[in-house]
Write an enzyme that holds these catalytic residues in place. Structure first.
Site, PDB file in Angstrom:
ATOM      1  CG  HIS A 237      -1.864  -1.142   1.288  1.00  0.00           C
ATOM      2  ND1 HIS A 237      -2.748  -1.444   0.276  1.00  0.00           N
ATOM      3  CD2 HIS A 237      -2.030  -2.099   2.243  1.00  0.00           C
ATOM      4  CE1 HIS A 237      -3.433  -2.538   0.610  1.00  0.00           C
ATOM      5  NE2 HIS A 237      -3.015  -2.957   1.786  1.00  0.00           N
TER       6      HIS A 237
ATOM      7  CG  ASP B 296      -2.574  -8.768   0.842  1.00  0.00           C
ATOM      8  OD1 ASP B 296      -1.787  -9.041   1.760  1.00  0.00           O
ATOM      9  OD2 ASP B 296      -3.622  -8.101   1.012  1.00  0.00           O
TER      10      ASP B 296
ATOM     11  CG  HIS C 229      -6.304  -5.688   2.035  1.00  0.00           C
ATOM     12  ND1 HIS C 229      -5.801  -6.657   2.874  1.00  0.00           N
ATOM     13  CD2 HIS C 229      -7.364  -5.137   2.665  1.00  0.00           C
ATOM     14  CE1 HIS C 229      -6.531  -6.685   3.987  1.00  0.00           C
ATOM     15  NE2 HIS C 229      -7.490  -5.779   3.895  1.00  0.00           N
TER      16      HIS C 229
ATOM     17  CG  ASP D  90      -4.707 -10.494   3.541  1.00  0.00           C
ATOM     18  OD1 ASP D  90      -4.443 -11.137   2.510  1.00  0.00           O
ATOM     19  OD2 ASP D  90      -4.514  -9.266   3.649  1.00  0.00           O
TER      20      ASP D  90
HETATM   21 ZN   LIG Z   1      -3.871  -7.587   2.824  1.00  0.00          ZN
END
Ligand SMILES: [Zn+2]
Length: 324
Positions: free
Chosen positions: A137, A177, A179, A258
Site C-alpha cells: 500500500h 493478498d 487487499h 489474509d
Molecule cells: Zn492484505
C-alpha cells in the site's frame, strides 16, 4: 532462467520481527509471524535449512529508498503522529520518534533489504522467498495500511538500475493478498515495463479506483469468495496474464495469507487447503514457465498466518530443494 538449476533460497533475519512491549497487539497484524514461520521450518528440516537461508547484509539505505520514495515523504516519516496513522495504532503518536524508528521502521527497512536481496538471488537461483515484505500500500509520497516503504517497487527498480533485466523483459507483480495493491500500482502508474496482476476483495480497503486503472490483469472478488471459485479464477487468469505480459524477467508474488477464512480483515473464505493450493499453483506455474520467482509475505491477520506461510515454503523446499 533457462537451464538454471533451481536452488531455492530463504532470505531471513530475526530483526524482521516488530517488538513493542505488547502495543503491537493493538493491531491485528502478527508482527512476529516472520520468526514464527522460520522457527517452524527450522524445526521441520533441521540444520539443512540453514544452508538454504541467507540474511540481508544491512537495512535498506536512505539513498536506495530515494530511488522510489520522495525526500519529502521520507522526512514526513520523522513524525510519530504520521507513523501512528500509517500503522493504525493511535497511541503510538505519543511515542518519541527515535523509539519508533528503532522498533518499527528499522525492522521494516531490513524487510525491504530482504526483498531486494531475494529479487537478486531469484535471478540466479530461480526461487527466493523473503520471510517479510509485501508492503503493497506504500506509494512514492504516502504510507498507509501498515506499509511504509514499497519493498516491491524498490526491488524492481534496483534490478533495473543494475541492468539485471534487459529492456524487453517485464517485471511482473502477482498480488494475491486479499487487499488491492494500490501502492505499487500508483508508483508504476506510468511505467509499462511492470506488468501488474491483482486479485483482491474489491469491497474492502483500499478501494482505490485511480490505482485500479493501472492493473494490467484485474481480478476483483466479492466478499466471501470460497476456495473453489478462487482457484478456478486463478487457474484461468494467471496463465493468460503471463502470456499477455509476454517476456517476463522476474515475478514478485505477494502471498498474503489474509485470503484465509479465519482472517479478520480479508473477508474471503479460502480454507487452509485452498490457501496452500493457491501457493503451490503459483509456485509451480512460474517454475514451469522458467521465470525467476520472488515470494514476499504481504498481509495476514489471523493467528494461523505464520503456519500458512511456513506451509508454502515447506512445499518449495521439499519439491524444489530436495529437503526432507
Ligand atoms: Zn492484505
Amino acid at each position: 532462467m533457462k537451464n538454471v538449476n533451481l536452488q531455492p533460497t530463504i532470505v531471513y533475519t530475526p530483526v524482521y520481527d516488530i517488538h513493542f512491549w505488547g502495543i503491537e497487539k493493538m493491531h491485528p497484524f502478527d508482527s512476529r509471524k516472520y520468526s514464527r514461520a522460520y522457527r517452524m521450518l527450522r524445526h521441520t528440516f533441521g540444520q539443512p535449512l540453514e544452508t538454504r537461508t541467507t540474511a540481508p547484509k544491512a537495512q535498506i539505505s536512505q539513498t536506495e529508498l530515494l530511488t522510489v520514495h520522495s525526500e519529502s515523504y521520507l522526512q514526513r516519516l520523522h513524525s510519530s503522529a504520521y507513523l501512528s496513522r500509517i500503522v493504525e495504532i493511535p497511541v503510538l503518536a505519543k511515542v518519541p520518534y527515535p523509539v519508533l524508528n528503532y522498533r518499527l521502521l528499522r525492522p521494516m527497512r531490513w524487510g525491504v533489504a530482504g526483498t531486494c536481496l531475494a529479487a537478486s538471488i531469484a535471478l540466479e537461483r530461480g526461487i527466493a522467498v523473503n520471510l517479510s515484505g509485501g508492503y503493497h500500500h506504500a506509494s512514492r509520497e504516502e504510507g498507509e495500511g501498515f506499509t511504509i516503504y514499497s519493498d516491491i517497487a524498490l526491488a524492481i527498480v534496483a534490478l533495473r538500475l543494475a541492468n539485471r533485466l534487459n529492456e524487453n523483459q517485464k517485471a511482473m507483480i502477482v498480488d494475491l493478498d486479499a487487499h488491492q495493491g494500490n501502492g505499487h500500482e500508483r508508483i508504476f502508474y506510468e511505467d509499462r515495463s511492470v506488468y501488474i496482476f491483482d486479485m483482491y476483495n474489491q469491497h474492502i480497503y483500499p478501494r482505490d479506483a485511480y490505482a485500479r486503472q493501472r492493473i494490467n490483469y484485474d481480478v476483483p472478488l466479492m466478499p466471501g469468495c470460497g476456495g473453489d471459485e478462487y482457484l478456478s479464477l486463478l487457474r484461468k487468469a494467471l496463465p493468460a496474464a503471463i502470456k499477455a505480459a509476454s517476456e517476463v524477467g522476474v515475478a514478485i508474488y505477494v502471498a498474503g495469507t489474509d485470503v484465509f477464512e479465519r482472517d479478520f480483515l480479508g473477508m474471503l473464505s479460502l480454507d487452509e487447503e485452498a490457501v496452500c493450493e493457491r501457493d503451490r499453483y503459483v509456485i509451480d506455474t512460474f517454475v514451469k514457465a522458467e521465470i525467476p520467482l520472488v515470494m514476499v509475505l504481504g498481509g495476514g491477520y489471523s493467528p494461523d498466518s505464520y503456519r500458512l506461510i511456513a506451509a508454502a515454503v515447506d512445499y518449495i523446499m521439499r519439491r524444489y530443494a530436495g529437503l526432507r
